[in-house]
Design a protein around this motif. Structure first.
Motif, PDB file in Angstrom:
ATOM      1  N   ARG A   1       0.830  -1.192   0.000  1.00 45.67           N
ATOM      2  CA  ARG A   1       0.000   0.000   0.000  1.00 45.67           C
ATOM      3  C   ARG A   1       0.878   1.261   0.000  1.00 45.67           C
ATOM      4  O   ARG A   1       0.606   2.236  -0.654  1.00 45.67           O
ATOM      5  CB  ARG A   1      -0.894  -0.006   1.233  1.00 45.67           C
ATOM      6  CG  ARG A   1      -2.025   0.992   1.110  1.00 45.67           C
ATOM      7  CD  ARG A   1      -2.900   0.928   2.307  1.00 45.67           C
ATOM      8  NE  ARG A   1      -2.141   1.125   3.535  1.00 45.67           N
ATOM      9  CZ  ARG A   1      -2.655   0.951   4.739  1.00 45.67           C
ATOM     10  NH1 ARG A   1      -3.889   0.538   4.866  1.00 45.67           N
ATOM     11  NH2 ARG A   1      -1.930   1.173   5.807  1.00 45.67           N
ATOM     12  N   LYS A   2       1.959   1.157   0.754  1.00 43.08           N
ATOM     13  CA  LYS A   2       2.899   2.275   0.817  1.00 43.08           C
ATOM     14  C   LYS A   2       3.410   2.605  -0.583  1.00 43.08           C
ATOM     15  O   LYS A   2       3.417   3.757  -1.002  1.00 43.08           O
ATOM     16  CB  LYS A   2       4.068   1.865   1.704  1.00 43.08           C
ATOM     17  CG  LYS A   2       4.743   2.999   2.405  1.00 43.08           C
ATOM     18  CD  LYS A   2       5.660   2.414   3.474  1.00 43.08           C
ATOM     19  CE  LYS A   2       6.407   3.490   4.189  1.00 43.08           C
ATOM     20  NZ  LYS A   2       7.097   2.963   5.376  1.00 43.08           N
TER      21      LYS A   2
ATOM     22  N   ARG B   1       0.803   4.258  -2.625  1.00 43.80           N
ATOM     23  CA  ARG B   1       0.561   5.656  -2.251  1.00 43.80           C
ATOM     24  C   ARG B   1       1.693   6.557  -2.707  1.00 43.80           C
ATOM     25  O   ARG B   1       1.459   7.667  -3.161  1.00 43.80           O
ATOM     26  CB  ARG B   1       0.389   5.747  -0.743  1.00 43.80           C
ATOM     27  CG  ARG B   1      -0.878   5.027  -0.345  1.00 43.80           C
ATOM     28  CD  ARG B   1      -1.411   5.501   0.950  1.00 43.80           C
ATOM     29  NE  ARG B   1      -2.761   4.957   1.083  1.00 43.80           N
ATOM     30  CZ  ARG B   1      -3.563   5.186   2.098  1.00 43.80           C
ATOM     31  NH1 ARG B   1      -3.145   5.953   3.085  1.00 43.80           N
ATOM     32  NH2 ARG B   1      -4.753   4.676   2.134  1.00 43.80           N
ATOM     33  N   TYR B   2       2.929   6.064  -2.542  1.00 40.06           N
ATOM     34  CA  TYR B   2       4.031   6.905  -3.020  1.00 40.06           C
ATOM     35  C   TYR B   2       3.998   7.033  -4.538  1.00 40.06           C
ATOM     36  O   TYR B   2       4.574   7.944  -5.103  1.00 40.06           O
ATOM     37  CB  TYR B   2       5.377   6.341  -2.564  1.00 40.06           C
ATOM     38  CG  TYR B   2       5.745   6.811  -1.179  1.00 40.06           C
ATOM     39  CD1 TYR B   2       6.088   8.145  -0.973  1.00 40.06           C
ATOM     40  CD2 TYR B   2       5.728   5.946  -0.093  1.00 40.06           C
ATOM     41  CE1 TYR B   2       6.410   8.584   0.294  1.00 40.06           C
ATOM     42  CE2 TYR B   2       6.046   6.384   1.171  1.00 40.06           C
ATOM     43  CZ  TYR B   2       6.390   7.706   1.369  1.00 40.06           C
ATOM     44  OH  TYR B   2       6.699   8.155   2.605  1.00 40.06           O
TER      45      TYR B   2
ATOM     46  N   THR C   1      -6.029  11.351   6.463  1.00 38.25           N
ATOM     47  CA  THR C   1      -6.190  12.183   5.273  1.00 38.25           C
ATOM     48  C   THR C   1      -6.901  13.478   5.622  1.00 38.25           C
ATOM     49  O   THR C   1      -6.485  14.568   5.208  1.00 38.25           O
ATOM     50  CB  THR C   1      -6.997  11.424   4.209  1.00 38.25           C
ATOM     51  OG1 THR C   1      -6.359  10.182   3.958  1.00 38.25           O
ATOM     52  CG2 THR C   1      -7.087  12.226   2.937  1.00 38.25           C
TER      53      THR C   1
ATOM     54  N   SER D   1       0.370  15.351  -2.523  1.00 36.81           N
ATOM     55  CA  SER D   1       0.148  13.906  -2.563  1.00 36.81           C
ATOM     56  C   SER D   1       1.333  13.170  -1.943  1.00 36.81           C
ATOM     57  O   SER D   1       1.160  12.104  -1.335  1.00 36.81           O
ATOM     58  CB  SER D   1      -0.102  13.437  -3.996  1.00 36.81           C
ATOM     59  OG  SER D   1       0.978  13.794  -4.824  1.00 36.81           O
TER      60      SER D   1
ATOM     61  N   TRP E   1       0.711  13.275   1.633  1.00 36.63           N
ATOM     62  CA  TRP E   1      -0.352  12.305   1.948  1.00 36.63           C
ATOM     63  C   TRP E   1       0.209  10.889   1.983  1.00 36.63           C
ATOM     64  O   TRP E   1      -0.058  10.115   2.909  1.00 36.63           O
ATOM     65  CB  TRP E   1      -1.447  12.449   0.891  1.00 36.63           C
ATOM     66  CG  TRP E   1      -2.485  11.375   0.913  1.00 36.63           C
ATOM     67  CD1 TRP E   1      -3.533  11.274   1.790  1.00 36.63           C
ATOM     68  CD2 TRP E   1      -2.574  10.256   0.043  1.00 36.63           C
ATOM     69  NE1 TRP E   1      -4.268  10.169   1.507  1.00 36.63           N
ATOM     70  CE2 TRP E   1      -3.712   9.514   0.440  1.00 36.63           C
ATOM     71  CE3 TRP E   1      -1.818   9.809  -1.038  1.00 36.63           C
ATOM     72  CZ2 TRP E   1      -4.103   8.355  -0.210  1.00 36.63           C
ATOM     73  CZ3 TRP E   1      -2.202   8.653  -1.687  1.00 36.63           C
ATOM     74  CH2 TRP E   1      -3.333   7.933  -1.278  1.00 36.63           C
ATOM     75  N   ALA E   2       1.018  10.543   0.978  1.00 37.58           N
ATOM     76  CA  ALA E   2       1.601   9.205   0.927  1.00 37.58           C
ATOM     77  C   ALA E   2       2.453   8.943   2.156  1.00 37.58           C
ATOM     78  O   ALA E   2       2.388   7.868   2.768  1.00 37.58           O
ATOM     79  CB  ALA E   2       2.432   9.044  -0.348  1.00 37.58           C
ATOM     80  N   ARG E   3       3.218   9.921   2.540  1.00 32.90           N
ATOM     81  CA  ARG E   3       4.101   9.750   3.686  1.00 32.90           C
ATOM     82  C   ARG E   3       3.299   9.675   4.996  1.00 32.90           C
ATOM     83  O   ARG E   3       3.513   8.792   5.823  1.00 32.90           O
ATOM     84  CB  ARG E   3       5.077  10.931   3.725  1.00 32.90           C
ATOM     85  CG  ARG E   3       5.807  11.144   5.016  1.00 32.90           C
ATOM     86  CD  ARG E   3       6.917  10.129   5.196  1.00 32.90           C
ATOM     87  NE  ARG E   3       7.562  10.307   6.501  1.00 32.90           N
ATOM     88  CZ  ARG E   3       8.280   9.375   7.107  1.00 32.90           C
ATOM     89  NH1 ARG E   3       8.451   8.222   6.524  1.00 32.90           N
ATOM     90  NH2 ARG E   3       8.830   9.608   8.274  1.00 32.90           N
TER      91      ARG E   3
ATOM     92  N   THR F   1       1.086   6.479   5.655  1.00 38.39           N
ATOM     93  CA  THR F   1       1.736   5.176   5.745  1.00 38.39           C
ATOM     94  C   THR F   1       2.792   5.121   6.831  1.00 38.39           C
ATOM     95  O   THR F   1       3.338   4.054   7.094  1.00 38.39           O
ATOM     96  CB  THR F   1       2.417   4.810   4.417  1.00 38.39           C
ATOM     97  OG1 THR F   1       3.296   5.859   4.057  1.00 38.39           O
ATOM     98  CG2 THR F   1       1.396   4.606   3.315  1.00 38.39           C
TER      99      THR F   1
END
Lengths: 444, 308
Positions: free
Chosen positions: A24-25, A28-29, B145, B295, B298-300, B303
């Motif tokens: 998932r990480k 998302r990245y 989020t 984004s 957000w990704a960082r 997770t």
């Protein structure tokens, strides 16, 4: 309602899967990477797609195309013009002329705070500038040079000519006769020329005016300029010795208006001059575009004052040296210089002796003994300096040459070269060094 | 459904801002704006900090200093500096106080404004983590989020507030020290004062929008570390580095993609007709930075392990 649980790990939007956080990480990245990738692709591809696919236009001969340009009677247009010049000069201080024939603002100090057109139009001689032009017939033109958080505007409306420099909040005013456009050599048309000379239209006409036996002209494909279909006219000097490799002119296929002019130097590299519309509209500009009244608090310089000023400072050659004889030749000097650089100095001036023909013509100018070399424009940095000071500077600016004529210095740019002999003669032309030395030898 | 979510929002608010709980009652009623609860509490928290108020005070002082300096210089008999050097538009200030707004924005945009944004944005996540409050924020079921969006909205609000502080302060000082009246645009056209004021407002909005990119970068850096100071310093350091890179002529190929490159294009609103090319490029570039770094943040943030 998946969200009703302690969101210890992450937002519950896709919280159905449990332990596969690593994957998932990565996903998302992937989002920012994808966004950046799409942006890069768009930036890279859109201009490529837009410029690819030269328009399909019916064949046309060079003669017909030139005739089309000459017959073009488009009087109304507005648009943005991008002008890039790379003359190979060291970075120019403002108010310095690059032109060939001895005019220039060398004698005028502090050109920066001056709103007169001469000092501003010379700034176009180096770097990249965005201009906005608007024209409605021969009586109304407007030219704006967009600067960073400032603008220089030149507005010609009927018998009024205004220059306004927003950076210093100063204005320049001159009166020109109304019968502009008929006389051809009237003061007004000079002013109008000065106003227009940076537009691709004028530049192209100047270049085409120089077309004669010494030039080969051909139609070289098509292009899209400012969203319009255009023919590419390629003009090449036949003679050797010229510094110009070719002049390319994009001519609007519909109305014959030149949209883009590119001058390539023999030495290769970037074009010496690249002036073209980035946006153009052939509709009638709003009448208010050409209205101007000096803003409150602006310092207004009248043309007459400016002339007296210039003469006092020894800059009278600006007005008389061109042989035009009219003190109000606003911008005309510059226009001529500009045109000359393009046309290879094809046109002579009454007080200047021109040798050679067409592209390879060389202007020979006798300078009064002891006058400042700074006035040549090529060494404009020396300004009002006396001859003694100047000689040291000349050694650092020019290359020393000698021949049958004696010795002198050659000042080189990518387009125009000048030879200043020690006995005070100046040879200028869009030709290489050897041609200048030959001209000096032959003159002896 | 909405019942449950409203409760979450209210709960989040209780956790988020110290004194915000008192207002929770108002939010509890079913309300389409319930999502704004978290944002409102965040905004309240940020604007109640002394640090934020000090930043705004410094920003408000800049126009005062510029105005007084110009006033003293021109009272000595010298004409208005001649435009050589100094921020843009400074030559016009003596004729029209409204130009002090443009001068002040031009003077603060390269450094003061983005620095203030960097402080607030850098502190947004890392500061909470550093002081140990981040995990309490996350205990509330508001979702990461949504918390990140609330934080970003807060930073954007601060961008607008900071710009308006500069503009309003400049307008007040300009009106006090200099005459007001019809405005001469940089194309030489004169427009009415109301039109000028309208353009000044539009410029303030554009300047605030110019800071959206640096806000997103700051927020992303803020998600990388647990130290608020480190995030602020990194953001401001990055800002200075990029400003320097933007000045090196040899790098002209990459400069159009650096976020400060088109910042001064707000002056194009003062042309007649308005020159849109660079303005639109600027806004597009800011949107791009916001999308990429937003984004990435957000990704960082969604997770990573929150351990403190």
């Amino acid at each position: 309602m998946p969200r009703i649980r302690p969101t210890h790990e992450a937002d519950g939007a896709d919280g159905a899967e449990g332990p596969r956080t690593g994957r998932r990480k990565a996903v998302r990245y992937g989002v920012p990477v994808a966004v950046a990738g799409v942006a890069a692709a768009t930036i890279g591809l859109v201009p490529a797609l837009a410029s690819s696919g030269d328009p399909d236009l019916p064949q046309i001969t060079a003669q017909d195309l030139i005739a089309k340009v000459a017959a073009s009677d488009t009087q109304q247009l507005s648009g943005s013009v991008k002008v890039s010049t790379d003359l190979g000069l060291p970075s120019l201080p403002s108010g310095m002329s690059f032109g060939g024939s001895g005019s220039g603002n060398g004698g005028k100090g502090g050109g920066g705070s001056d709103a007169s057109p001469q000092s501003k139009l010379t700034e176009l001689a180096a770097g990249t500038h965005t201009l906005r032009v608007a024209a409605d017939g021969p009586d109304k033109q407007r030219l704006s040079i967009e600067e960073k958080a400032a603008e220089y505007s030149l507005i010609h409306n009927g018998d009024q000519l205004w220059g306004y420099d927003s950076a210093s909040n100063s204005a320049y005013h001159a009166t020109v006769p109304k019968d502009v456009g008929n006389g051809g050599h009237g003061k007004g048309s000079d002013a109008a020329k000065g106003l227009q000379n940076a537009s691709p239209q004028e530049l192209a006409k100047q270049a085409l005016a120089a077309v004669d036996g010494s030039t080969s002209v051909s139609v070289d494909g098509t292009a899209k300029v400012a969203g319009r279909d255009a023919y590419q006219l390629s003009v090449k000097p036949k003679q050797s010795g010229s510094t110009i490799e070719s002049v390319r002119i994009a001519v609007d296929a519909k109305n014959g208006v030149p949209l883009k002019v590119t001058v390539n130097a023999k030495s290769g590299g970037k074009p010496v001059v690249d002036a073209g519309f980035t946006k153009v509209d052939f509709g009638k500009p709003a009448a208010s575009t050409f209205d101007f009244s000096p803003p409150k608090g602006a310092k207004v310089t009248e043309a007459k004052d400016a002339k007296a000023d210039a003469e006092r400072k020894g800059g009278s050659d600006l007005f008389t040296g061109k042989g035009k004889g009219d003190g109000n030749g606003i911008g005309a000097g510059q226009a001529e210089d500009w045109a000359k650089s393009f046309g290879g100095g094809a046109k002579g001036d009454s007080e200047v002796n021109v040798t050679g023909q067409g592209w390879a013509s060389i202007a020979e100018i006798s300078m009064p003994k002891g006058s400042t070399p700074g006035k040549s424009g090529e060494t404009g940095k020396t300004g009002k300096g006396s001859g003694d000071d100047a000689s040291g500077l000349m050694d650092s600016f020019g290359t020393k040459v000698s021949g049958k004529f004696g010795s002198g210095h050659v000042f080189s740019t990518r387009l125009v070269n000048a030879l200043l002999t020690d006995d005070g003669k100046l040879y200028v032309g869009a030709v290489d060094k050897d041609a200048l030395v030959n001209a000096a030898n032959n003159a002896k | 459904m909405s019942r449950a979510e409203t409760d979450e929002a209210a709960e989040a608010e209780v956790w988020a801002g110290g004194g915000a709980g008192a207002r929770a009652g108002a939010v509890r009623a079913p309300n389409p704006l319930w999502r704004l609860g978290l944002v409102r509490s965040e905004i309240g928290t940020v604007f109640r900090r002394w640090r934020t108020l000090a930043l705004l005070a410094v920003l408000a002082a800049v126009p005062v200093l510029v105005g007084i300096a110009v006033k003293i210089q021109t009272d000595d008999g010298g004409s208005s500096g001649g435009g050589a050097g100094g921020p843009a538009f400074i030559a016009q200030v003596t004729n029209n106080g409204l130009f002090l707004v443009f001068t002040s924005l031009a003077a603060t945009l390269p450094f003061f404004l983005p620095m203030a944004i960097g402080v607030v944005a850098g502190d947004a996540i890392a500061g909470e983590a550093g002081s140990g409050t981040l995990r309490y924020l996350l205990v509330a079921p508001a979702g990461r989020t949504r918390l990140l969006l609330a934080k970003y909205a807060t930073v954007i609000t601060f961008c607008l507030a900071a710009t308006l502080v500069v503009a309003v302060s400049a307008l007040a000082v300009g009106a006090l020290l200099f005459p007001l009246g019809d405005v001469t645009l940089i194309s030489g056209t004169t427009v009415s004062f109301a039109d000028g004021l309208l353009r000044a407002g539009a410029i303030a909005v554009v300047v605030a929008a110019s800071l959206v990119g640096v806000a997103a970068v700051g927020l992303f850096i803020s998600t990388l570390t647990n130290s608020g100071i480190a995030a602020m310093a990194a953001t401001v350091g990055l800002l200075i580095t990029i400003q320097i890179l933007d000045q090196i002529p040899q790098l002209h190929a990459v400069q159009p993609y650096l976020f400060p490159h088109y910042w001064l294009s707000f002056a194009d609103l003062l042309r007649d007709p308005v020159y849109w090319d660079e303005l639109l490029k600027n806004l597009g570039l800011q949107a791009l930075y916001a999308a990429v770094f937003g984004s990435a943040a957000w990704a960082r943030f969604t997770t990573r392990d929150i351990t403190v």
